[in-house]
Design a protein around this motif. Structure first.
Motif, PDB file in Angstrom:
ATOM      1  N   ARG A  78       0.850  -1.191   0.000  1.00 43.71           N
ATOM      2  CA  ARG A  78       0.000   0.000   0.000  1.00 43.71           C
ATOM      3  C   ARG A  78       0.888   1.244   0.000  1.00 43.71           C
ATOM      4  NH1 ARG A  78      -5.096  -1.081   1.412  1.00 43.71           N
ATOM      5  NH2 ARG A  78      -5.359   0.660   2.823  1.00 43.71           N
ATOM      6  N   GLY A  80       1.268   5.547  -0.215  1.00 45.03           N
ATOM      7  CA  GLY A  80       0.632   6.844  -0.008  1.00 45.03           C
ATOM      8  C   GLY A  80       1.378   7.663   1.015  1.00 45.03           C
ATOM      9  N   LEU A  85       1.245   2.980   6.092  1.00 51.16           N
ATOM     10  CA  LEU A  85       1.303   2.248   4.828  1.00 51.16           C
ATOM     11  C   LEU A  85       2.638   1.538   4.653  1.00 51.16           C
ATOM     12  CD1 LEU A  85      -0.440   4.908   2.574  1.00 51.16           C
ATOM     13  CD2 LEU A  85      -1.453   2.903   3.647  1.00 51.16           C
ATOM     14  N   CYS A  98      -3.643   8.935   2.997  1.00 53.42           N
ATOM     15  CA  CYS A  98      -4.263   7.623   2.873  1.00 53.42           C
ATOM     16  C   CYS A  98      -3.623   6.885   1.706  1.00 53.42           C
ATOM     17  CB  CYS A  98      -5.770   7.754   2.676  1.00 53.42           C
ATOM     18  SG  CYS A  98      -6.228   8.661   1.214  1.00 53.42           S
ATOM     19  N   CYS A  99      -4.042   5.667   1.475  1.00 51.92           N
ATOM     20  CA  CYS A  99      -3.488   4.839   0.414  1.00 51.92           C
ATOM     21  C   CYS A  99      -3.960   5.344  -0.952  1.00 51.92           C
ATOM     22  CB  CYS A  99      -3.915   3.391   0.613  1.00 51.92           C
ATOM     23  SG  CYS A  99      -3.340   2.292  -0.666  1.00 51.92           S
ATOM     24  N   GLN A 100      -3.013   5.584  -1.861  1.00 56.90           N
ATOM     25  CA  GLN A 100      -3.371   6.040  -3.202  1.00 56.90           C
ATOM     26  C   GLN A 100      -3.287   4.947  -4.246  1.00 56.90           C
ATOM     27  OE1 GLN A 100      -1.407  10.269  -3.157  1.00 56.90           O
ATOM     28  NE2 GLN A 100      -2.917  10.035  -4.751  1.00 56.90           N
ATOM     29  N   ILE A 102      -2.258   0.593  -4.745  1.00 56.50           N
ATOM     30  CA  ILE A 102      -1.878  -0.697  -4.172  1.00 56.50           C
ATOM     31  C   ILE A 102      -1.172  -1.489  -5.271  1.00 56.50           C
ATOM     32  CG2 ILE A 102      -2.680  -2.841  -3.123  1.00 56.50           C
ATOM     33  CD1 ILE A 102      -5.212  -1.236  -2.262  1.00 56.50           C
ATOM     34  N   GLY A 117      -6.225   3.090  -4.693  1.00 52.39           N
ATOM     35  CA  GLY A 117      -6.336   3.030  -3.246  1.00 52.39           C
ATOM     36  C   GLY A 117      -7.667   3.594  -2.794  1.00 52.39           C
TER      37      GLY A 117
END
Length: 173
Positions: A78, A80, A85, A98-100, A102, A117
């Protein structure tokens, strides 16, 4: 010269800079540096966590993390701007926390995939918006905010860690 090491492992002159000029990271606390040194010198063995082998890398080719290399592991990676992450792009102020993207390595298919993400921000693969799962190819460029990452696979059709693990198991038997 006051040689210091940041939390990301870069060395810099503490007399000239208060934080690492390469990544903006702060100085590594002395206790962490001592522990890292003792592990590197072989003391105490058996206490460190077994490191999972890399299946590939992402290399930053543009942006604030230029030149940094990030290891990819089997399964989901993950990416970001959150410290929770797997691959943290902390120097990218434009990325939401946050996760952008994966990046997944599927060891059964020996293939890498990129997925969106949780963010509403757009990410790109080779200049195209990432809207659905896409199989990654050698040297594809992933863009997250202002950061561009070149994908370099290790595992694939011609190599996988399972082969090496199987050879070790056969020798032990």
């Amino acid at each position: 010269m006051n040689l210091k090491r940041c939390v990301h492992g870069h060395f810099y002159d503490g007399d000239k800079h208060t934080v690492c000029p390469k990544c903006g990271g702060e100085e590594k606390p002395p206790a962490a540096a001592c522990q890292e040194e003792s592990l590197a010198q072989g003391q105490p063995r058996g206490q460190e966590k077994q490191k999972e082998p890399a299946v590939g890398w992402l290399v930053c080719t543009e942006g604030a993390l230029y030149g940094r290399v990030f290891e990819l592991k089997k399964g989901e990676n993950r990416i970001g701007n959150s410290p929770k992450l797997d691959i943290v792009l902390e120097a990218d102020s434009q990325s939401p926390r946050c996760c952008q993207i994966i990046v997944t390595y599927d060891s059964d298919k020996r293939a890498f995939y990129a997925d969106m993400g949780e963010t509403r921000e757009l990410s790109y693969i080779n200049g195209q918006v990432l809207l659905m799962r896409l199989e990654l190819q050698n040297r594809d460029i992933l863009q997250v905010g202002d950061i561009k990452l070149m994908f370099i696979p290790l595992c694939g059709p011609d190599f996988a860690w399972q082969e090496t693990e199987n050879k070790l198991t056969d020798k032990e038997a």
